[in-house]
Design a protein around this motif. Structure first.
Motif, short mmCIF file in Angstrom:
data_model
loop_
_atom_site.label_atom_id
_atom_site.label_comp_id
_atom_site.label_asym_id
_atom_site.label_seq_id
_atom_site.Cartn_x
_atom_site.Cartn_y
_atom_site.Cartn_z
N PRO A 110 -13.25 -5.85 -19.16
CA PRO A 110 -13.39 -7.16 -18.69
C PRO A 110 -14.07 -7.04 -16.73
N GLU A 111 -13.83 -5.89 -16.77
CA GLU A 111 -13.98 -5.45 -15.50
C GLU A 111 -15.54 -4.98 -15.05
N TYR A 112 -16.61 -5.28 -15.87
CA TYR A 112 -17.85 -4.82 -15.85
C TYR A 112 -18.06 -7.50 -16.01
N GLN A 113 -17.29 -8.61 -15.73
CA GLN A 113 -17.53 -9.14 -15.37
C GLN A 113 -16.87 -9.56 -14.29
N SER A 147 -6.23 -23.75 -19.75
CA SER A 147 -6.41 -23.25 -21.40
C SER A 147 -5.72 -21.80 -21.74
N VAL A 148 -6.04 -20.87 -20.72
CA VAL A 148 -5.97 -18.99 -21.14
C VAL A 148 -5.00 -19.29 -20.49
N GLY A 149 -4.02 -19.83 -19.77
CA GLY A 149 -2.50 -19.37 -19.06
C GLY A 149 -2.66 -18.69 -17.93
N ILE A 150 -3.76 -19.26 -17.41
CA ILE A 150 -3.74 -18.30 -15.44
C ILE A 150 -3.45 -19.88 -14.79
N ASP A 151 -2.44 -20.06 -13.72
CA ASP A 151 -2.09 -20.38 -13.55
C ASP A 151 -2.37 -20.51 -11.64
N GLU A 152 -2.85 -21.95 -11.17
CA GLU A 152 -2.82 -21.49 -10.15
C GLU A 152 -3.16 -20.58 -8.90
N SER A 153 -1.77 -20.76 -9.24
CA SER A 153 -1.34 -19.06 -7.95
C SER A 153 -2.05 -18.26 -8.14
N TYR A 154 -2.50 -18.32 -8.95
CA TYR A 154 -3.53 -17.08 -8.98
C TYR A 154 -4.91 -17.02 -8.88
N PHE A 155 -5.25 -18.33 -8.26
CA PHE A 155 -6.95 -18.95 -8.22
C PHE A 155 -7.06 -18.03 -6.85
N ALA A 156 -6.53 -18.39 -6.00
CA ALA A 156 -7.03 -16.95 -4.69
C ALA A 156 -6.89 -15.90 -4.55
N LYS A 157 -6.33 -15.51 -5.24
CA LYS A 157 -5.89 -13.80 -5.93
C LYS A 157 -7.96 -12.87 -6.41
N SER A 158 -7.72 -11.84 -5.56
CA SER A 158 -8.97 -11.08 -6.29
C SER A 158 -8.48 -10.78 -7.68
N ILE A 172 -12.34 -13.92 -20.43
CA ILE A 172 -12.59 -15.08 -20.97
C ILE A 172 -12.62 -16.78 -20.75
N ALA A 173 -11.56 -17.54 -19.78
CA ALA A 173 -11.99 -18.28 -18.75
C ALA A 173 -13.59 -18.47 -17.91
N GLY A 174 -13.95 -17.48 -17.38
CA GLY A 174 -15.04 -17.43 -17.32
C GLY A 174 -16.24 -17.46 -18.05
N LEU A 176 -15.52 -19.71 -20.53
CA LEU A 176 -15.62 -20.15 -21.53
C LEU A 176 -15.80 -22.12 -20.74
N ALA A 177 -15.79 -21.83 -19.57
CA ALA A 177 -16.35 -22.27 -17.89
C ALA A 177 -17.28 -23.63 -18.36
N SER A 178 -18.30 -22.13 -19.16
CA SER A 178 -19.20 -23.12 -19.50
C SER A 178 -19.58 -23.48 -20.61
N ASP A 179 -18.23 -23.69 -21.83
CA ASP A 179 -18.28 -24.35 -22.28
C ASP A 179 -19.55 -23.60 -23.52
N PRO A 180 -19.27 -22.70 -24.14
CA PRO A 180 -20.58 -22.05 -25.37
C PRO A 180 -19.69 -22.94 -26.38
N ASP A 181 -21.37 -23.01 -27.25
CA ASP A 181 -21.02 -22.90 -28.86
C ASP A 181 -19.86 -21.57 -29.73
N ILE A 182 -20.59 -20.80 -28.43
CA ILE A 182 -20.57 -19.85 -30.16
C ILE A 182 -19.88 -18.07 -28.60
N LEU A 183 -18.33 -18.12 -29.40
CA LEU A 183 -17.75 -16.92 -28.66
C LEU A 183 -17.68 -15.55 -29.35
N VAL A 184 -18.75 -15.02 -28.51
CA VAL A 184 -17.85 -13.36 -29.10
C VAL A 184 -17.40 -12.46 -28.31
N LEU A 185 -16.68 -11.95 -28.82
CA LEU A 185 -15.43 -11.18 -27.91
C LEU A 185 -15.44 -9.43 -28.48
N ASP A 186 -15.84 -8.39 -27.50
CA ASP A 186 -15.57 -7.78 -28.22
C ASP A 186 -14.43 -7.34 -27.50
#
Length: 295
Positions: A110-113, A147-158, A172-174, A176-186
């Protein structure tokens, strides 16, 4: 079909005499709403294959088709296939950003994204890039994070202060926010402990239940057994089998593909080796196994 691969091959360093054939004449189909696991030993071509789905990689020969988008390096073939489309689809076919909105890809690391200064800004990047207003992008990003279980207390964190599992959820949230039809996870569960794996897979399951197509690249056969409905097996850059988890793990040739046997199957084999006499052939989850053992 939502995704079609037609005899696709991909060669890394094509001009090098010692080039590497990552894919060789792969043909497959994936329907809308399927939950597909893509498996095979390291180097079998799994990651290369899924990167053709949103044109991060274009097949050297053959083509990948996602809805009306054709992806290929063969310009003559591309021109011929595009002619088969309607005039409107021909225009849209040239807009690859629309394909990448349709197919969201979450990389193994995920660091790549993750690159923005805060979690919320990171997730907002995709929607803003697809021309949503600041207010709209913030709204859909907060919904995706929740939706992925990250609440407001994390929003301002790095993002880089988060644990491995949290980084994966934000990545994953990044997407999902663009609402893709297909989700590919490596390899979404790589490096996670059992609780972390379960949390991530429950998130993915909920996304699938909303009608999204899920394509999972994984070495984790427990994940394949418990979540996937269809399994595509690659071996030495070729497609060798399209099957179901049950058929794959019941077959005698699973070890030919260098795949791990799921924990449940290992346990059943151990019981039989120790002399357990009851038929466990149709036992496909631990709850049922416990029930059978208690009878």
């Amino acid at each position: 079909m939502q995704i079609t691969c037609n005899n696709i091959s991909f060669i890394y360093d094509k001009k090098d005499p010692n080039h590497y054939d990552a894919l060789k004449d792969v043909s497959l189909e994936i329907s809308q709403g399927e939950f597909v696991a893509l498996v095979g030993k390291t180097g079998s071509g799994k990651s290369t294959l899924v990167q053709t789905f949103n044109a991060l990689i274009k097949p050297t020969s053959g083509y990948t088709k996602v809805d009306y988008f054709y992806i290929t390096s063969d310009k003559k073939l591309l021109k011929a296939k595009i002619k088969e489309l309607s005039e409107e689809e021909q225009k849209l076919n040239k807009k690859l950003f629309l394909l990448r909105k349709k197919v969201g890809l979450v990389f193994q690391f995920p660091e790549y994204q993750l690159f923005s200064e805060t979690v919320l800004k990171d997730v907002m990047f995709g929607p803003r890039n697809f021309n949503l207003s600041e207010e709209e992008a913030k709204k859909v990003s907060i919904e995706a994070l929740n939706s992925v279980g990250i609440d407001e207390s994390y929003f301002a964190k790095s993002p880089f202060e988060l644990s491995g599992g949290e980084k994966r959820r934000v990545a994953i949230a990044g997407i999902l926010a663009s609402d893709p039809d297909i989700l590919v996870l490596d390899e979404p569960t790589a490096g996670l402990d059992p609780d972390g794996k379960k949390e991530i897979m429950n998130v993915i399951k909920k996304v699938h239940e909303k009608g999204k197509t899920i394509i999972l690249v994984t070495h984790d056969m427990d994940v394949v057994m418990n979540y996937a409905k269809k399994v595509i097996v690659l071996n030495d850059s070729r497609l060798v089998k399209v099957t179901t988890p049950k058929e794959l793990f019941d077959s005698d040739d699973i070890e030919n593909y260098s795949l791990e046997i799921p924990t449940l199957y290992k346990f059943k084999k151990m019981l039989i080796k120790k002399g357990y006499k009851k038929d466990l052939t149709n036992v496909y989850d631990f709850d049922l196994l416990v029930k059978v053992l208690g009878e």
